[in-house]
Design an enzyme around this catalytic site. Sequence first.
Site, short mmCIF file in Angstrom:
data_model
loop_
_atom_site.label_atom_id
_atom_site.label_comp_id
_atom_site.label_asym_id
_atom_site.label_seq_id
_atom_site.Cartn_x
_atom_site.Cartn_y
_atom_site.Cartn_z
N GLU A 120 1.61 -0.64 -5.14
CA GLU A 120 0.59 0.37 -5.43
C GLU A 120 1.36 1.68 -5.54
OE1 GLU A 120 -3.34 2.62 -3.61
OE2 GLU A 120 -1.57 2.21 -2.40
N ASP A 164 0.83 -1.19 0.00
CA ASP A 164 0.00 0.00 0.00
C ASP A 164 0.88 1.26 0.00
OD1 ASP A 164 -2.72 1.22 0.43
OD2 ASP A 164 -1.73 1.96 2.24
#
Length: 515
Positions: free
Chosen positions: A258, A199
């Site tokens: 990401e 993330d």
Amino acid sequence: MSQDWWREAVIYQVYVRSFADSDGDGVGDLTGIRSRLPYLADLGVDAVWITPFYASPMADGGYDVADYRAVDPLFGSLDDARALVVDAHAAGLRVIVDLVPNHTSSAHEWFRQALAAGPGSPERARYHFREGRGDRPPNDWESVFGGPAWTRTPDGQWYLHLFAPEQPDLNWDQPEVREEFLDVLRFWLDLGVDGFRVDVAHGMVKADGLPDVGRTGQLRLLGTEALPFFDQDGVHEIYRDWRKVFDSYPGGRIGVAEAWTPSPERTARYLRADELHQAFNFHYLTAGWDASALRAVIDDSLAAMAPVQAPTTWVLSNHDVQRHVTRYGGVPRARAAALLMLALPGSAYVYQGEELGLPEVLDLPEDVLQDPVWERSGHTDRGRDGCRVPLPWTADGPSFGFGDGGSWLPQPAGWGALSVERQQGDPDSVLELYRRALRIRREHPDLGAGSHVEWLDAPADVLRFRRGAFTCAVNLGADTVRLPAGEVLLASGGYRVDDADVLVPPDTAVWSRRP
């Protein structure tokens, strides 16, 4: 699959809160996922990526982690996580878990210690604490969720949070932070996971001195312009260390970034041979329903990945963006988009529910909205809850089979018609289209593998390319087009064969093969 299974894998994203609820509390959990693994295996995907299930106060749906080595009781236990990995492997599925290294929860023991220790302490050095500029924050950085990226503590210092105040950013200049996450990686790899979706992979390192951006509306610059808090070159040293850990385990363990970057070339830097393995292709996700725009991003993406020999990834929806049925303007386009995505070389990501043709839920009552974006924006941005509504499994019953206790977000009354039960076995359904497409992709080696496409002559509003003996054609225009056919393997909608040609209506994709 091979050691390099990830190069052409189809990976299914599970948003854990909204997939399947086993205990009737209205929230999805790990045992619920276990119960639906046969569905995923039958769908034909290769791996499942599960959003965070760690111990968390849930200020941001679990992306505010209080303990990286514990499962939140809302989702189950560590034994449930272990059993899920074992069952997934038995079903032929790999497991990727979400890792959140840019920030912790404000309830994390480290942050509690930082607040108690005071200015100048080693505990505060794990985060970004700074003196303000009088009564103003240390710089002009804005939170992705709205408002300033700084919150003042009672002793007068400010701490950085690029997201919610409950998500303080870690200071990755500190060796202690780096060592902690190397240990977290080993913890989950030892448990058996096959990889990590990282993330905010572009966010851990900040520019020296934390300089001002110099303008407002900084979120609009994300993925288009350089920012002092994202995509700094120092992140690559972190991933080189992580890659050594991945490579020390058998079976092809991977890291997926990401990474919102200004260009595909910047994204490719995360995927050099000694760094991560894949990165989400947000440039493709954000392209509109336009032939020239899609062709340009396909070409740019493939070209950017070639020098680092990394697979390109393709994604249409996820838990942070409006579902593509709504974004593209209806189910016919979404069906065609799925066949386009699954025909491209590299790895594809399927967000839970897209295989059912679920639209964005745009009319959730304001009193049920839970995304922190809603509050942080002063109730001007409804946030991401509309793409996170729990799945319909059955045509009727409590929460359409999601669980026995309702669902944490209300489902539209008509979703029974979109349920797995209603679509299963219906040859015209979106679910069966995905199943057939994934089966054909496995059966035909020209799909998925490789790193390039051969563009073929076609009208201006048509994308048509060849991959070995296989051809994909997508009509994005307003008129039916006549194209050379071959043997039609699959189509997203109605078509007609006329002699050696195929007539392809608007918003339709056709897969064919030369005899």
